[in-house]
Design a protein around this motif. Structure first.
Motif, PDB file in Angstrom:
ATOM      1  N   GLY A 296     -29.831 -14.043 -20.130  1.00  0.00           N
ATOM      2  CA  GLY A 296     -29.954 -12.615 -20.396  1.00  0.00           C
ATOM      3  C   GLY A 296     -30.871 -11.970 -19.395  1.00  0.00           C
ATOM      4  O   GLY A 296     -31.244 -12.579 -18.382  1.00  0.00           O
ATOM      5  N   ARG A 297     -31.207 -10.754 -19.686  1.00  0.00           N
ATOM      6  CA  ARG A 297     -32.146 -10.049 -18.819  1.00  0.00           C
ATOM      7  C   ARG A 297     -33.031  -9.173 -19.684  1.00  0.00           C
ATOM      8  O   ARG A 297     -32.673  -8.815 -20.802  1.00  0.00           O
ATOM      9  CB  ARG A 297     -31.404  -9.206 -17.790  1.00  0.00           C
ATOM     10  N   CYS A 298     -34.210  -8.884 -19.146  1.00  0.00           N
ATOM     11  CA  CYS A 298     -35.092  -7.965 -19.848  1.00  0.00           C
ATOM     12  C   CYS A 298     -34.369  -6.642 -20.044  1.00  0.00           C
ATOM     13  O   CYS A 298     -33.719  -6.157 -19.115  1.00  0.00           O
ATOM     14  CB  CYS A 298     -36.338  -7.687 -19.012  1.00  0.00           C
ATOM     15  N   LYS A 299     -34.513  -6.090 -21.232  1.00  0.00           N
ATOM     16  CA  LYS A 299     -33.981  -4.748 -21.428  1.00  0.00           C
ATOM     17  C   LYS A 299     -35.041  -3.763 -20.971  1.00  0.00           C
ATOM     18  O   LYS A 299     -36.143  -3.710 -21.524  1.00  0.00           O
ATOM     19  CB  LYS A 299     -33.661  -4.517 -22.903  1.00  0.00           C
ATOM     20  N   CYS A 300     -34.726  -3.014 -19.931  1.00  0.00           N
ATOM     21  CA  CYS A 300     -35.677  -2.032 -19.411  1.00  0.00           C
ATOM     22  C   CYS A 300     -35.075  -0.633 -19.456  1.00  0.00           C
ATOM     23  O   CYS A 300     -35.527   0.268 -18.746  1.00  0.00           O
ATOM     24  CB  CYS A 300     -36.072  -2.388 -17.983  1.00  0.00           C
ATOM     25  N   ASN A 301     -34.031  -0.479 -20.277  1.00  0.00           N
ATOM     26  CA  ASN A 301     -33.400   0.831 -20.421  1.00  0.00           C
ATOM     27  C   ASN A 301     -32.937   1.418 -19.089  1.00  0.00           C
ATOM     28  O   ASN A 301     -32.990   2.643 -18.903  1.00  0.00           O
ATOM     29  CB  ASN A 301     -34.343   1.789 -21.144  1.00  0.00           C
ATOM     30  N   LEU A 302     -32.535   0.532 -18.190  1.00  0.00           N
ATOM     31  CA  LEU A 302     -32.002   0.961 -16.895  1.00  0.00           C
ATOM     32  C   LEU A 302     -33.022   1.745 -16.075  1.00  0.00           C
ATOM     33  O   LEU A 302     -32.680   2.622 -15.297  1.00  0.00           O
ATOM     34  CB  LEU A 302     -30.721   1.794 -17.069  1.00  0.00           C
ATOM     35  N   HIS A 303     -34.305   1.400 -16.293  1.00  0.00           N
ATOM     36  CA  HIS A 303     -35.362   2.071 -15.543  1.00  0.00           C
ATOM     37  C   HIS A 303     -36.209   1.083 -14.739  1.00  0.00           C
ATOM     38  O   HIS A 303     -37.311   1.422 -14.312  1.00  0.00           O
ATOM     39  CB  HIS A 303     -36.269   2.868 -16.480  1.00  0.00           C
ATOM     40  N   ALA A 304     -35.736  -0.147 -14.566  1.00  0.00           N
ATOM     41  CA  ALA A 304     -36.505  -1.115 -13.782  1.00  0.00           C
ATOM     42  C   ALA A 304     -35.533  -2.108 -13.171  1.00  0.00           C
ATOM     43  O   ALA A 304     -34.508  -2.412 -13.773  1.00  0.00           O
ATOM     44  CB  ALA A 304     -37.500  -1.845 -14.670  1.00  0.00           C
ATOM     45  N   ASN A 305     -35.863  -2.598 -12.000  1.00  0.00           N
ATOM     46  CA  ASN A 305     -35.020  -3.664 -11.487  1.00  0.00           C
ATOM     47  C   ASN A 305     -35.772  -4.977 -11.345  1.00  0.00           C
ATOM     48  O   ASN A 305     -35.307  -5.909 -10.728  1.00  0.00           O
ATOM     49  CB  ASN A 305     -34.290  -3.279 -10.200  1.00  0.00           C
ATOM     50  N   SER A 306     -36.936  -5.036 -11.986  1.00  0.00           N
ATOM     51  CA  SER A 306     -37.555  -6.346 -12.108  1.00  0.00           C
ATOM     52  C   SER A 306     -38.373  -6.406 -13.380  1.00  0.00           C
ATOM     53  O   SER A 306     -38.705  -5.389 -13.981  1.00  0.00           O
ATOM     54  CB  SER A 306     -38.406  -6.668 -10.881  1.00  0.00           C
ATOM     55  N   CYS A 307     -38.630  -7.647 -13.776  1.00  0.00           N
ATOM     56  CA  CYS A 307     -39.305  -7.914 -15.025  1.00  0.00           C
ATOM     57  C   CYS A 307     -40.226  -9.095 -14.721  1.00  0.00           C
ATOM     58  O   CYS A 307     -39.793 -10.062 -14.106  1.00  0.00           O
ATOM     59  CB  CYS A 307     -38.238  -8.296 -16.049  1.00  0.00           C
ATOM     60  N   VAL A 308     -41.494  -9.000 -15.072  1.00  0.00           N
ATOM     61  CA  VAL A 308     -42.414 -10.086 -14.727  1.00  0.00           C
ATOM     62  C   VAL A 308     -42.869 -10.819 -15.983  1.00  0.00           C
ATOM     63  O   VAL A 308     -42.927 -10.246 -17.069  1.00  0.00           O
ATOM     64  CB  VAL A 308     -43.655  -9.577 -13.964  1.00  0.00           C
ATOM     65  N   PHE A 309     -43.137 -12.107 -15.798  1.00  0.00           N
ATOM     66  CA  PHE A 309     -43.677 -12.934 -16.863  1.00  0.00           C
ATOM     67  C   PHE A 309     -45.117 -13.217 -16.497  1.00  0.00           C
ATOM     68  O   PHE A 309     -45.406 -13.972 -15.575  1.00  0.00           O
ATOM     69  CB  PHE A 309     -42.874 -14.229 -16.960  1.00  0.00           C
ATOM     70  N   ASP A 310     -46.012 -12.543 -17.196  1.00  0.00           N
ATOM     71  CA  ASP A 310     -47.419 -12.665 -16.858  1.00  0.00           C
ATOM     72  C   ASP A 310     -48.197 -12.746 -18.156  1.00  0.00           C
ATOM     73  O   ASP A 310     -47.891 -12.039 -19.111  1.00  0.00           O
ATOM     74  CB  ASP A 310     -47.845 -11.432 -16.036  1.00  0.00           C
ATOM     75  N   LYS A 311     -49.193 -13.585 -18.202  1.00  0.00           N
ATOM     76  CA  LYS A 311     -49.981 -13.792 -19.416  1.00  0.00           C
ATOM     77  C   LYS A 311     -49.053 -14.045 -20.601  1.00  0.00           C
ATOM     78  O   LYS A 311     -49.168 -13.419 -21.663  1.00  0.00           O
ATOM     79  CB  LYS A 311     -50.889 -12.591 -19.682  1.00  0.00           C
ATOM     80  N   GLU A 312     -48.095 -14.948 -20.385  1.00  0.00           N
ATOM     81  CA  GLU A 312     -47.195 -15.372 -21.460  1.00  0.00           C
ATOM     82  C   GLU A 312     -46.343 -14.233 -22.009  1.00  0.00           C
ATOM     83  O   GLU A 312     -45.918 -14.280 -23.157  1.00  0.00           O
ATOM     84  CB  GLU A 312     -47.995 -15.986 -22.622  1.00  0.00           C
ATOM     85  N   LYS A 313     -46.121 -13.217 -21.192  1.00  0.00           N
ATOM     86  CA  LYS A 313     -45.424 -12.054 -21.725  1.00  0.00           C
ATOM     87  C   LYS A 313     -44.491 -11.459 -20.681  1.00  0.00           C
ATOM     88  O   LYS A 313     -44.853 -11.330 -19.515  1.00  0.00           O
ATOM     89  CB  LYS A 313     -46.488 -11.022 -22.143  1.00  0.00           C
ATOM     90  N   LEU A 314     -43.290 -11.111 -21.124  1.00  0.00           N
ATOM     91  CA  LEU A 314     -42.336 -10.456 -20.236  1.00  0.00           C
ATOM     92  C   LEU A 314     -42.581  -8.949 -20.256  1.00  0.00           C
ATOM     93  O   LEU A 314     -42.749  -8.355 -21.317  1.00  0.00           O
ATOM     94  CB  LEU A 314     -40.904 -10.704 -20.719  1.00  0.00           C
ATOM     95  N   THR A 315     -42.605  -8.347 -19.084  1.00  0.00           N
ATOM     96  CA  THR A 315     -42.795  -6.894 -19.019  1.00  0.00           C
ATOM     97  C   THR A 315     -41.922  -6.311 -17.918  1.00  0.00           C
ATOM     98  O   THR A 315     -41.869  -6.842 -16.811  1.00  0.00           O
ATOM     99  CB  THR A 315     -44.266  -6.532 -18.702  1.00  0.00           C
TER     100      THR A 315
END
Ligand SMILES: *[C@@H]1O[C@H](CO)[C@@H](O)[C@H](O)[C@H]1NC(C)=O
Ligand SMILES: *[C@@H]1O[C@H](CO)[C@@H](O)[C@H](O)[C@H]1NC(C)=O
Ligand SMILES: *[C@@H]1O[C@H](CO)[C@@H](O)[C@H](O)[C@H]1NC(C)=O
Ligand SMILES: *[C@@H]1O[C@H](CO)[C@@H](O)[C@H](O)[C@H]1NC(C)=O
Ligand SMILES: *[C@@H]1O[C@H](CO)[C@@H](O)[C@H](O)[C@H]1NC(C)=O
Ligand SMILES: *[C@@H]1O[C@H](CO)[C@@H](O)[C@H](O)[C@H]1NC(C)=O
Ligand SMILES: *[C@@H]1O[C@H](CO)[C@@H](O)[C@H](O)[C@H]1NC(C)=O
Ligand SMILES: [Ca+2]
Length: 547
Positions: A296-315
């Motif tokens: 799958g992919r992070c849902k960013c509401n079509l406002h981002a083209n990357s998603c980072v995993f930092d401090k155990e968290k996807l953003t």
């Protein structure tokens, strides 16, 4: 120290875009959700949906088991071999690494021999059901893009439910039911994904496809078919993704269907391979899972083209001046209009719905003080004033509303800059006037506001020309001219100048007509034909003679 894992990969464009349409081979400069490409027309921007790359989402989840101590090996126990249920000298021991089967082994790299797997305790408390919940949590909304595949090293369970949550585990909905006998287990008709249509795509089904038999080596997987569902819109080999994206853009239910924050695998009954459970040898019955695939992919509401995993968290790394874990809000000071998701279909078919600054007070808005609200029109790349007050209109509230005209001696910022045309409603053709307040008058009417009559006309809710007088337009048959506008006819005559005898033929018809009764043989005509009749009756004419 853990470095953030960047989920953006250029390589993905190729595969992603390939699915949608043919792209030129040469790639130029890359920017947010667009890239420069060489076409016949030269160098142009090519837009793509603003979403992060799809990834193996099992790297970013947290797994929880219920009951917590359901994993085998504490205390150590023996169980029957996976290949041969009659060889029951295998050991599970949580304290020995080689003999332990912790939950992590469902998500490690697979493809080596032997496989690594999580295993439950065996069904020692038979006939009490052996129930296990495996909950996968991302603490982030994600969008599924490929089948969920669960590989069982024991036989596949005879009953299980796959559930999903969209609100971080507060509420759950079933995704799919699985059983050797759907009617018996869940009182549901067995179905397969092939029974679904565009209309029933969101239906939750029970399938017997992944539970039959007690086969060790083959058919070890249980699937939730995402791609087959996509194919209902995108066509067999997903060749028409644009069609699917179009649907996703417009149908929230469809988007939500493929969106999750958590998954739960509810194991309800292990494989037994027979109708009877061998009560003397319950170490044959347990659950063992070697692999779970969630693409799958992070849902960013079509406002981002990357998603980072930092401090155990996807953003999401939000663009377009949006913010929040899912880019679900406009940034502070960028709330010039309501937030809204971007579109799966790229520009120009879709729209990015970027957030616009809200420090657009009277100055930035340029509304001459007649509004302090602006709206950004993406298509025109321009800001327009919203809700212009003081009877103004226009991009900058610089024009007068229809029905008003500009007071040229007043400043454009004057609250009274627009003056009511005040056209006489009876004497004028419309409520609009020209730049100096002159209305457009009906025939016979004059004056700036069309409230006066030209010679030869008389005011009677507007200017009427003379109907009768005592000279050339005499009322006939003894009628009396009334104010030059109307002949008052004696009984028995009618018409503008009382020129027509009432009821030339039958007097009886007249009486009926007067009383409003349709005693005459009316044709069974549709209602549309009736107005002329009503007209005739109203004006006292003789049906059918006057027609
Ligand atoms: C798990 O723990 C509960 C209570 O803590 C206990 O009743 C149960 O027997 C345990 N189960 C296993 C398989 O150890
Ligand atoms: C289970 O079955 C195997 C093979 O038939 C046998 O060797 C073993 O003793 C049995 N275990 C129990 C607890 O009955
Ligand atoms: C599993 O989840 C269900 C609800 O989804 C719940 O009723 C049940 O108590 C949970 N635990 C087990 C062990 O089944
Ligand atoms: C989930 O993420 C939020 C931030 O978005 C954080 O505050 C919260 O602690 C996280 N919850 C868990 C269980 O990790
Ligand atoms: C977001 O706001 C910044 C600061 O005003 C601006 O430079 C940037 O272009 C904006 N981004 C978008 C995508 O409009
Ligand atoms: C037009 O504006 C001027 C200056 O504000 C004002 O004196 C005048 O009365 C206005 N005229 C009308 C017709 O309202
Ligand atoms: C408005 O109409 C009047 C009368 O027809 C005319 O005298 C006047 O010049 C017109 N004004 C404008 C701005 O067109
Ligand atoms: Ca594994």
């Amino acid at each position: 120290m853990r470095l953030p894992v960047l989920l953006t990969l250029q390589a993905v464009w190729a595969s992603l875009c390939h699915a949608m349409q043919h792209y030129p081979a040469a790639w130029g400069h890359y920017d947010v959700c667009k890239s420069q490409v060489y076409t016949e027309e030269g160098l142009t921007w090519d837009y793509m949906a603003c979403q992060p790359e799809a990834a193996d989402m099992t790297k970013y989840l947290k797994v929880t088991l219920d009951p917590p101590n359901i994993t085998c090996g504490d205390p150590p126990e023996t169980y029957c071999a996976l290949e041969n249920p009659y060889m029951c000298n295998n050991e599970c021991d949580a304290s020995t690494e080689e003999l332990a089967h912790p939950p992590e082994l469902m998500f490690d790299f697979e493809g080596r021999n032997p496989t690594t797997f999580w295993q439950s305790t065996s069904w020692r408390k038979y006939p009490k059901p052996l129930l296990v919940n495996i909950t996968l949590s991302w603490n982030k909304t994600i969008e599924l893009i490929d089948d969920i595949v669960i590989t069982f090293e024991s036989g596949r369970p005879e009953q299980m439910v796959l559930e999903k949550s969209l609100d971080y585990g507060r509420t759950w909905q079933p995704y799919q039911f699985y059983a050797t006998d759907c009617l018996d287990a869940f009182i549901m008709e067995p179905k397969t994904v092939n029974d679904l249509t565009q209309q029933t795509l969101l239906d939750i089904i029970c399938t017997e496809d992944y539970s039959r038999g007690y086969v060790w080596k083959y058919d070890k997987t249980v699937r939730f078919e995402i791609k087959d569902r996509f194919a209902l819109f995108a066509g067999p080999r997903l060749h028409n993704m644009a069609s699917l994206y179009g649907q996703l853009d417009t149908t929230k239910n469809l988007r939500d269907f493929f969106t999750i924050t958590d998954l739960r695998i509810r194991l309800l009954r292990p494989a037994t391979g027979a109708t009877m459970v061998d009560e003397n040898n319950l170490s044959r019955y347990f659950y063992a899972i070697s692999d779970i695939k969630v693409q799958g992919r992070c849902k960013c509401n079509l406002h981002a083209n990357s998603c980072v995993f930092d401090k155990e968290k996807l953003t999401c790394e939000c663009e377009h001046n949006t913010t929040g874990p899912d880019c679900g809000r406009c940034k502070k000071n960028y709330q010039g209009r309501a937030w809204s998701a971007g579109s799966y279909l790229p520009i120009p078919k879709g729209t990015a719905n970027i957030c616009i600054p809200n420090n657009v007070g009277p100055v930035n808005c340029e509304c001459f003080g007649h509004s302090n609200r602006c709206s950004y029109i993406e298509l025109l790349n321009t800001v327009i004033c919203v809700s212009c007050k003081h009877n103004t209109r226009g991009q900058h509230c610089q024009l007068c509303k229809l029905g008003y005209y500009r007071n040229v001696s007043a400043e454009l910022t004057d609250e009274n800059v627009c003056i009511d045309c005040n056209c006489n409603p009876f004497g004028s053709d419309s409520d609009r006037c020209n730049g100096t307040g002159f209305c457009k008058c009906k025939k016979g009417t004059t004056g700036a506001k069309c409230h006066e009559c030209l010679p030869g006309y008389l005011w009677d809710n507007g200017c009427k020309s003379r109907v009768c007088d005592d000279e050339l337009l005499r009322c006939q048959n003894g009628g009396v001219c009334h104010n030059n506008l109307r002949c008052q006819c004696p009984a028995g005559f009618t018409g503008l100048l009382c020129e027509k005898p009432r009821c030339e033929s039958e007097a009886g018809g007249c009486r009926d007509a007067d009383s409003g009764q349709a005693a005459l043989p009316l044709p069974p005509a549709p209602l549309l034909l009736l107005p002329p009749l009503a007209f005739v009756l109203q004006w006292g004419g003789c049906w059918p003679a006057t027609l």
